[in-house]
Design a protein around this motif. Sequence first.
Motif, PDB file in Angstrom:
ATOM      1  N   ARG A   1       5.086   2.478  13.057  1.00  0.00           N
ATOM      2  CA  ARG A   1       3.709   1.992  13.284  1.00  0.00           C
ATOM      3  C   ARG A   1       2.750   2.873  12.490  1.00  0.00           C
ATOM      4  NH1 ARG A   1       2.008  -2.252  14.674  1.00  0.00           N
ATOM      5  NH2 ARG A   1       0.358  -1.371  15.953  1.00  0.00           N
ATOM      6  N   VAL A   2       1.841   2.243  11.760  1.00  0.00           N
ATOM      7  CA  VAL A   2       0.929   3.002  10.901  1.00  0.00           C
ATOM      8  C   VAL A   2      -0.516   2.498  11.046  1.00  0.00           C
ATOM      9  CG1 VAL A   2       2.668   3.641   9.172  1.00  0.00           C
ATOM     10  CG2 VAL A   2       1.451   1.456   8.956  1.00  0.00           C
ATOM     11  N   GLN A   3      -1.433   3.367  10.623  1.00  0.00           N
ATOM     12  CA  GLN A   3      -2.860   3.022  10.672  1.00  0.00           C
ATOM     13  C   GLN A   3      -3.516   3.431   9.356  1.00  0.00           C
ATOM     14  OE1 GLN A   3      -5.083   4.534  14.053  1.00  0.00           O
ATOM     15  NE2 GLN A   3      -6.657   3.004  13.613  1.00  0.00           N
ATOM     16  N   ALA A   4      -4.517   2.622   8.943  1.00  0.00           N
ATOM     17  CA  ALA A   4      -5.208   2.891   7.674  1.00  0.00           C
ATOM     18  C   ALA A   4      -6.044   4.157   7.774  1.00  0.00           C
ATOM     19  CB  ALA A   4      -6.101   1.717   7.305  1.00  0.00           C
ATOM     20  N   VAL A   5      -6.055   4.934   6.682  1.00  0.00           N
ATOM     21  CA  VAL A   5      -6.977   6.057   6.533  1.00  0.00           C
ATOM     22  C   VAL A   5      -7.982   5.631   5.461  1.00  0.00           C
ATOM     23  CG1 VAL A   5      -7.220   8.468   5.836  1.00  0.00           C
ATOM     24  CG2 VAL A   5      -5.215   7.737   7.172  1.00  0.00           C
ATOM     25  N   TRP A   6      -9.240   5.500   5.881  1.00  0.00           N
ATOM     26  CA  TRP A   6     -10.269   4.928   5.003  1.00  0.00           C
ATOM     27  C   TRP A   6     -10.999   6.019   4.232  1.00  0.00           C
ATOM     28  CZ3 TRP A   6     -11.159  -0.377   4.789  1.00  0.00           C
ATOM     29  CH2 TRP A   6     -10.495  -1.148   5.759  1.00  0.00           C
ATOM     30  N   LYS A   7     -11.509   5.628   3.062  1.00  0.00           N
ATOM     31  CA  LYS A   7     -12.464   6.491   2.359  1.00  0.00           C
ATOM     32  C   LYS A   7     -13.733   6.561   3.196  1.00  0.00           C
ATOM     33  CE  LYS A   7     -11.534   5.769  -2.558  1.00  0.00           C
ATOM     34  NZ  LYS A   7     -11.917   4.957  -3.711  1.00  0.00           N
ATOM     35  N   PRO A   8     -14.498   7.645   3.071  1.00  0.00           N
ATOM     36  CA  PRO A   8     -15.802   7.671   3.753  1.00  0.00           C
ATOM     37  C   PRO A   8     -16.659   6.504   3.229  1.00  0.00           C
ATOM     38  CG  PRO A   8     -15.364   9.758   2.595  1.00  0.00           C
ATOM     39  CD  PRO A   8     -14.232   8.849   2.281  1.00  0.00           C
ATOM     40  N   PRO A   9     -17.484   5.872   4.102  1.00  0.00           N
ATOM     41  CA  PRO A   9     -18.229   4.666   3.719  1.00  0.00           C
ATOM     42  C   PRO A   9     -18.987   4.808   2.397  1.00  0.00           C
ATOM     43  CG  PRO A   9     -18.501   5.075   6.053  1.00  0.00           C
ATOM     44  CD  PRO A   9     -17.695   6.224   5.516  1.00  0.00           C
ATOM     45  N   ARG A  10     -19.610   5.950   2.140  1.00  0.00           N
ATOM     46  CA  ARG A  10     -20.423   6.091   0.932  1.00  0.00           C
ATOM     47  C   ARG A  10     -19.582   5.986  -0.340  1.00  0.00           C
ATOM     48  NH1 ARG A  10     -21.677  10.870   0.274  1.00  0.00           N
ATOM     49  NH2 ARG A  10     -20.775  11.718   2.173  1.00  0.00           N
ATOM     50  N   ARG A  11     -18.304   6.325  -0.243  1.00  0.00           N
ATOM     51  CA  ARG A  11     -17.460   6.344  -1.450  1.00  0.00           C
ATOM     52  C   ARG A  11     -16.685   5.041  -1.661  1.00  0.00           C
ATOM     53  NH1 ARG A  11     -13.607  10.670  -0.876  1.00  0.00           N
ATOM     54  NH2 ARG A  11     -12.756   9.705  -2.754  1.00  0.00           N
TER      55      ARG A  11
ATOM     56  N   PHE B   1      -1.890   4.610   4.440  1.00  0.00           N
ATOM     57  CA  PHE B   1      -1.623   4.412   5.865  1.00  0.00           C
ATOM     58  C   PHE B   1      -0.842   5.618   6.365  1.00  0.00           C
ATOM     59  CE2 PHE B   1      -2.724   0.207   4.581  1.00  0.00           C
ATOM     60  CZ  PHE B   1      -3.110  -0.499   5.724  1.00  0.00           C
ATOM     61  N   ARG B   2      -1.132   6.040   7.603  1.00  0.00           N
ATOM     62  CA  ARG B   2      -0.381   7.174   8.156  1.00  0.00           C
ATOM     63  C   ARG B   2       0.214   6.769   9.506  1.00  0.00           C
ATOM     64  NH1 ARG B   2      -5.259  11.209   9.876  1.00  0.00           N
ATOM     65  NH2 ARG B   2      -6.141   9.896  11.509  1.00  0.00           N
ATOM     66  N   PRO B   3       1.255   7.483   9.924  1.00  0.00           N
ATOM     67  CA  PRO B   3       1.879   7.128  11.207  1.00  0.00           C
ATOM     68  C   PRO B   3       0.854   7.166  12.336  1.00  0.00           C
ATOM     69  CG  PRO B   3       3.248   8.692  10.002  1.00  0.00           C
ATOM     70  CD  PRO B   3       1.962   8.585   9.244  1.00  0.00           C
ATOM     71  N   VAL B   4       0.900   6.175  13.224  1.00  0.00           N
ATOM     72  CA  VAL B   4      -0.004   6.133  14.372  1.00  0.00           C
ATOM     73  C   VAL B   4       0.268   7.360  15.233  1.00  0.00           C
ATOM     74  CG1 VAL B   4      -0.500   4.915  16.533  1.00  0.00           C
ATOM     75  CG2 VAL B   4      -0.263   3.641  14.397  1.00  0.00           C
ATOM     76  N   GLY B   5      -0.802   8.040  15.622  1.00  0.00           N
ATOM     77  CA  GLY B   5      -0.647   9.221  16.471  1.00  0.00           C
ATOM     78  C   GLY B   5      -0.370  10.473  15.668  1.00  0.00           C
ATOM     79  N   ALA B   6      -0.313  10.366  14.336  1.00  0.00           N
ATOM     80  CA  ALA B   6      -0.050  11.560  13.513  1.00  0.00           C
ATOM     81  C   ALA B   6      -1.293  12.436  13.473  1.00  0.00           C
ATOM     82  CB  ALA B   6       0.354  11.170  12.099  1.00  0.00           C
TER      83      ALA B   6
ATOM     84  N   ILE C   1      10.311  13.179   3.852  1.00  0.00           N
ATOM     85  CA  ILE C   1       9.744  11.836   4.014  1.00  0.00           C
ATOM     86  C   ILE C   1      10.751  10.918   4.703  1.00  0.00           C
ATOM     87  CG2 ILE C   1       8.890   9.805   2.766  1.00  0.00           C
ATOM     88  CD1 ILE C   1       7.857  11.937   0.621  1.00  0.00           C
ATOM     89  N   LEU C   2      12.025  11.017   4.286  1.00  0.00           N
ATOM     90  CA  LEU C   2      13.044  10.151   4.900  1.00  0.00           C
ATOM     91  C   LEU C   2      13.232  10.497   6.375  1.00  0.00           C
ATOM     92  CD1 LEU C   2      15.765   9.820   2.106  1.00  0.00           C
ATOM     93  CD2 LEU C   2      14.076   8.132   2.868  1.00  0.00           C
ATOM     94  N   ASP C   3      12.940  11.741   6.713  1.00  0.00           N
ATOM     95  CA  ASP C   3      13.020  12.172   8.098  1.00  0.00           C
ATOM     96  C   ASP C   3      11.921  11.537   8.957  1.00  0.00           C
ATOM     97  OD1 ASP C   3      14.914  13.852   9.210  1.00  0.00           O
ATOM     98  OD2 ASP C   3      13.344  15.307   9.780  1.00  0.00           O
ATOM     99  N   ARG C   4      10.751  11.338   8.353  1.00  0.00           N
ATOM    100  CA  ARG C   4       9.597  10.895   9.143  1.00  0.00           C
ATOM    101  C   ARG C   4       9.323   9.397   9.059  1.00  0.00           C
ATOM    102  NH1 ARG C   4       4.958  15.278   7.734  1.00  0.00           N
ATOM    103  NH2 ARG C   4       6.313  17.100   7.628  1.00  0.00           N
ATOM    104  N   VAL C   5       9.829   8.758   8.009  1.00  0.00           N
ATOM    105  CA  VAL C   5       9.477   7.338   7.803  1.00  0.00           C
ATOM    106  C   VAL C   5      10.704   6.473   8.024  1.00  0.00           C
ATOM    107  CG1 VAL C   5       8.581   5.658   6.150  1.00  0.00           C
ATOM    108  CG2 VAL C   5       7.711   7.996   6.129  1.00  0.00           C
TER     109      VAL C   5
ATOM    110  N   HIS D   1       0.859  -1.188   0.000  1.00  0.00           N
ATOM    111  CA  HIS D   1       0.000   0.000   0.000  1.00  0.00           C
ATOM    112  C   HIS D   1       0.894   1.236   0.000  1.00  0.00           C
ATOM    113  CE1 HIS D   1      -3.821   2.019   0.101  1.00  0.00           C
ATOM    114  NE2 HIS D   1      -4.442   0.843   0.133  1.00  0.00           N
ATOM    115  N   LYS D   2       0.301   2.391   0.243  1.00  0.00           N
ATOM    116  CA  LYS D   2       1.089   3.629   0.253  1.00  0.00           C
ATOM    117  C   LYS D   2       0.980   4.293   1.616  1.00  0.00           C
ATOM    118  CE  LYS D   2      -0.208   4.754  -4.444  1.00  0.00           C
ATOM    119  NZ  LYS D   2      -0.594   5.825  -5.345  1.00  0.00           N
ATOM    120  N   LEU D   3       1.984   5.099   1.944  1.00  0.00           N
ATOM    121  CA  LEU D   3       1.929   5.912   3.153  1.00  0.00           C
ATOM    122  C   LEU D   3       1.540   7.334   2.765  1.00  0.00           C
ATOM    123  CD1 LEU D   3       5.181   4.782   5.032  1.00  0.00           C
ATOM    124  CD2 LEU D   3       2.906   3.732   5.042  1.00  0.00           C
ATOM    125  N   GLY D   4       0.860   8.030   3.670  1.00  0.00           N
ATOM    126  CA  GLY D   4       0.476   9.427   3.443  1.00  0.00           C
ATOM    127  C   GLY D   4       0.683  10.238   4.713  1.00  0.00           C
ATOM    128  N   GLU D   5       0.574  11.573   4.560  1.00  0.00           N
ATOM    129  CA  GLU D   5       0.789  12.508   5.675  1.00  0.00           C
ATOM    130  C   GLU D   5       2.202  12.357   6.245  1.00  0.00           C
ATOM    131  OE1 GLU D   5      -2.483  12.678   8.528  1.00  0.00           O
ATOM    132  OE2 GLU D   5      -3.808  11.789   7.022  1.00  0.00           O
TER     133      GLU D   5
END
Lengths: 388, 174
Positions: free
Chosen positions: B148-158, B169-174, B139-143, B127-131
């Motif tokens: 630890r990362v968590q999924a960022v989901w599309k809104p259910p309707r979409r 996925f974005r860093p946990v606690g970001a 990016i190399l500074d933060r990743v 998958h890809k990382l974001g934020e």
Amino acid sequence: MAGRRVAIVGAGMTKFVRRALETGPELAWEAASKALESCEMTLDQVDAVVLGSAPDAFDGVHMKVEYLSPGAGAWGKPTIRGYVGGGTGVFAAIQGWYHIASGMFDTALVVCEEKMSSCHPHPQAAFNYIFDHTTERPLGPNLLWIFALEMNAYMTKYGLTKRDIALVAVKNKRNAAAHPAAQLGDPNITVEDVLNSEVLAWPVQRLDVSPVTDGAVAVVMAADHVARRVTNRPVWVEGVGWSLDTQYWTNRDLSYPTYVEEAARKAYAMAGIREPRKEIHIVEPYDPFDYKELHHLEGLLLADRGKAAELVALGIANRDGAMPVTPSGGLLGVGNPIAAAGLMKVAELFWQLRGEAGPRQVPGQPKRGLAQAWGDLMQVGTVIILGI
Amino acid sequence: MERWVYPTTGLKQEDLEEARVCMTRAPLRGEYAWDAGVAVGRFLAELKAGRLVGRRCRVCRRVMVPPRMFCEQCFRPTDEWVPLQDTGTVLTFSVCTVAWDMRRLEVPEVPAVIAIDGASPGMGILHKLGEVGRTVDEILDRVHIGLRVQAVWKPPRRREGAITDILYFRPVGA
């Protein structure tokens, strides 16, 4: 050793170029005719043909082997296509071996061809279809991703630096300067050139990567009794091995190529090799990216895990070092026409072991060499051991 | 060995641009509709509902993702669906600055293999990382591997039952 003894008795190749005027069948003919000429054989002495070529999508031609066959000497012959992605070039030689070792044929012409330049705007387009159509392709992946992901996993696990790895590109491009078919030989390249080249997919930079290439390579293989009549210096196939890892590549430990080790162990067992670091005198591991050479040396058990970079840094892997690695110049220097690149490594061993490598000749009369290729979705290892 | 190298003709860019050689150009277009299949079909349906799932093999005890209806190691059917978390650990990543045709990207993409919590160790998905920044250095500074990362989901309707129902996925606690 399984079956009859088999030797390589001739080899020929095209120049490796970014874009050839010649078509695929014409490239195949150039390499095949040179290989036959090199051992003074004619097509009517060839019992079977093995053709290796990577995905049809590069050429935009389906049934590519039928397309190539007139140029590869396959008219009226039993012909087979071998295909394991980038591993094809060494696998085709293995197929040539078992055609003859089985007793079915006395001679085989093995031809590998690739014309990557036809695919526009960039042959990477053809690689986009190796990813899973449902779980991966919607993310818009490209081929660089998997190399970058693997390189990062490998570097991080062993604390290697970009400089440690860039030394491989420098060594191979310098070695290629002495190869008459080379596309990217450069006697003056420095580690700074590699480290300052454009970032494509960190940690992969432009000069960490082999080029896009058109080219073909062919070898002639023969059973013992024929080989001795054809030449007084047959180069014997002493061991072969190949292995495939799971397609679920995101479930693998990318820092170590287990499938290469499995292939190598089969080849060493067949060749009766117990201490490969002492008994292999020349290594031609697959080097489409600089880190891959190191990764593969470890999989081949020729270096401890995470330690292959030391062989390069200390000069042990140089052409005049204790264990020369990629004296041809490899895919990074000679070029990377996928299937033909693997067979180029086999041809290099043939010339080196016969003492015919000219300015690239490894000193000390090497007696045994190993060529390895790798491919599919980072999952196949193909290994051949040749000796004189 | 120079004698056994054929003097193949390499073309230059100008040869093509100035039409010094003849060439035929045509697109090859193909369109396909790929069935998701039994295992990944269910995986996609669960994504639409905002859940990640894997399959367990009771013999080797692996919980596998992407899920499969057969265990390729034990070579037998897998046994049950296992709910997974939408968090995980970065096994490896890249900072990709070019598209497949070598065009430069304005903002680099960060593909990653992410080991999903609840699956067996090392069971990752692509998958890809974001934020995580807009330049290679940022990016190399933060990743890092192990992040630890968590999924960022599309809104259910979409959501449409696709791997892209997770945006990134974005860093946990970001």
